[in-house]
Design an enzyme around this catalytic site. Structure first.
Site, PDB file in Angstrom:
ATOM      1  N   ALA A 165      21.747  64.036  -6.314  1.00  0.00           N
ATOM      2  CA  ALA A 165      23.180  64.387  -6.046  1.00  0.00           C
ATOM      3  C   ALA A 165      23.454  65.946  -5.638  1.00  0.00           C
ATOM      4  O   ALA A 165      23.049  66.714  -6.374  1.00  0.00           O
ATOM      5  CB  ALA A 165      23.873  64.022  -7.500  1.00  0.00           C
ATOM      6  N   CYS A 166      23.931  66.077  -4.357  1.00  0.00           N
ATOM      7  CA  CYS A 166      24.162  67.501  -3.905  1.00  0.00           C
ATOM      8  C   CYS A 166      25.318  67.710  -3.354  1.00  0.00           C
ATOM      9  O   CYS A 166      26.130  66.838  -2.959  1.00  0.00           O
ATOM     10  CB  CYS A 166      22.892  67.814  -3.047  1.00  0.00           C
TER      11      CYS A 166
END
Length: 530
Positions: free
Chosen positions: A2-3
């Site tokens: 997740a970014c």
């Protein structure tokens, strides 16, 4: 992983630089310690094997030196994530994206198939390797490209040949251009040039919302894609436009349309654009033009003012300040404060901001700004990537928790500050401001030293004359200029000074917030023992 990503075109940035930036966030319930390193040509593998997918790839014999931010624990592979090479090409890999069942049905992911049975026995089936992914991208691409466009071409060719087991978005930048590539299913991809006057926000969704297929299969001025993309779209009925409209919308065709996007993804794009374009439209209330759950938030937008490094840090650290959705705020209630996934989250691993400056000599043109740990409580500081080694304070991260390296010290600070947010916020803000100012001073003083070394060509610069070391150069000439030994020594010394000052200030912050958090412990008592 997740970014969150933001890309800033050269005419949208405060100094004419191209800027690409991304938070690398670890999986839920995990921490992922990171290191900042230089990979020299002799240390680059010539035969690469992925730890996760077991795919094996022969690599060229002429890699460039580059920086990376790999995992401190190599059990799952390198995960280089972000870096700049000797040709002043930056790469950020990757932003995990979403897709839909129609795409995966048409072009499934290339996943590792374990062996069945024992070799030599009846019914044995050998292992089948998977494709390439976030673990591999930086190592396979960055050392072999001299422009951002070449980065797209090389990664695209690798995706078509080996496939991938996940959906990813990858950014490439050089002094002139930023390109954003998105994978589509197992083997397909699209890439779009970021408009010079715009910024792009990417919150774990397939984001490109306009794509000119005619350009991609023609001049490729602003668009590129896999060789059979047009046939792929038509054969699998992926174009969802009501009429034969131009341009094609990849977000509708290839992206997700799930309820979870409205909790996890769209609010982040909403908040970033709300901050950078506060007056262009109404962002709050029932009559808002775009809301946190809107599916049509633009991929690219021109900002209302030029974007600074501090703006990039702010949006990538944000937790919906000034709205009812801030988990540390006083607006809203307990329901709204935990309604949406923040951008600045507890399991941030690192933030890399790569700035390629057109007005500096080739050797010092690139800056890699770095932060470790949870962004609301850390600081973003600059380092020159065209050096032969990085400071130990940022390189020597291990899996052992210690205040002697930048990664774990920031982790400790964040854990202390979170539980005493209001009482420690001023100390954190002072720390961020002071270290940020130190970073800008370091860059300015180092620029002066490099100018004295190469000659003060900037005062004589003429846009029509290809003189000195400031003008655009051929890739081989850039690499030769960057490899100037004396210049690299100056840059390395500046990095060491920055790291030493950073550690001093981070130690002070740790001392301060440890005291404050300790005074807020539940077993405190107001009467003195003496």
């Amino acid at each position: 992983m997740a970014c969150t990503t933001i890309l800033v075109g050269k005419d949208a940035s405060y100094d004419g630089s191209t800027i690409i930036a991304r938070n690398e966030d670890s999986a839920n319930g995990e921490f992922c310690p990171k290191r900042f390193i230089v990979v020299k040509p002799e240390d680059q593998p010539r035969k690469y094997k992925s730890v996760l997918s077991h795919v094996e790839i022969d690599l060229p014999d002429n890699p460039l030196q580059y920086t990376a931010v790999p995992n401190a624990d190599p059990k799952e592979g390198i995960w280089g994530e972000a870096g700049v090479n000797e040709a002043n090409v930056a790469m950020s890999a990757t932003e995990t994206l979403t897709t839909n069942e129609r795409v995966l049905g048409a072009d499934p992911f290339v996943e590792l198939t374990p062996a069945k049975g024992k070799e030599g026995e009846e019914g044995y089936e050998p292992e089948v390797a998977g494709g390439i992914g976030e673990e591999d991208f930086l190592t396979l691409v960055l050392p072999y490209v001299t422009t951002a466009r070449e980065g797209v071409e090389r990664l695209g060719a690798l995706l078509e040949e080996y496939g991938t087991y996940e959906m990813n978005g990858v950014a490439f930048s050089d002094v002139d251009e930023i390109w954003w590539l998105e994978t589509v299913g197992g083997h397909h991809w699209i890439a779009k040039r970021v408009p010079d006057e715009a910024y792009v926000t990417m919150p774990n969704q397939l984001g490109i919302d306009e794509f000119d297929l005619e350009d991609a299969f023609g001049e490729q001025e602003d668009h590129m894609c896999s060789a059979d993309l047009a046939e792929f779209i038509e054969r699998n009925h992926l174009d969802l436009s009501v009429e034969n409209s131009t341009p094609f919308n990849p977000r509708d065709a290839f992206g997700s349309h799930s309820d979870s996007d409205h909790v996890y993804n769209t609010p982040r794009a909403w908040y970033m654009q709300r901050f950078l374009n506060p007056y262009d439209e109404q962002w709050d209330g029932q009559d808002a033009d775009h809301k946190p759950v809107s599916d049509d938030i633009p991929w690219a937008r021109q900002p209302e003012r030029k974007i600074t490094i501090e703006d990039v840090k702010y949006v990538l650290s944000s937790h919906y300040q000034g709205t009812p959705y801030d988990p540390y705020g006083k607006l809203g209630d307990q329901r709204t404060r935990h309604m949406f996934r923040p951008i600045g989250i507890n399991r941030q691993s690192q933030l890399a901001v790569m700035q390629i400056r057109p007005y500096r000599p080739q050797v010092s043109r690139a800056i890699q700004w770095i932060a470790y740990g949870s962004n609301p409580f850390n600081t973003l500081v600059p380092f020159f990537p065209n050096v032969n080694s990085t400071p130990k304070y940022l390189e020597d991260t291990t899996t052992r928790v210690t205040s002697e390296n930048f990664y774990w010290e920031n982790r400790i600070i964040a854990a202390l500050c979170d539980s005493s947010f209001a009482d420690t916020a001023n100390a954190v803000e002072r720390y961020q401001e002071k270290t940020g100012a130190m970073g800008h001073r370091m860059v300015a003083s180092t620029d002066e030293q490099i100018e004295r070394l190469v000659g003060d060509v900037t005062d004589e610069f003429d846009a029509e004359d290809e003189i000195g070391d400031v003008q655009p150069m051929e890739p081989d000439a850039i690499i030769e200029a960057v490899r100037n030994g004396e210049a690299r020594e100056i840059l390395a010394a500046a990095n060491e000074t920055m790291a030493a000052q950073l550690k001093e200030e981070t130690d002070k912050l740790l001392d301060s917030v440890l005291y404050t958090a300790s005074m807020n412990m539940k077993n405190g008592f107001h009467m003195s023992d003496f």
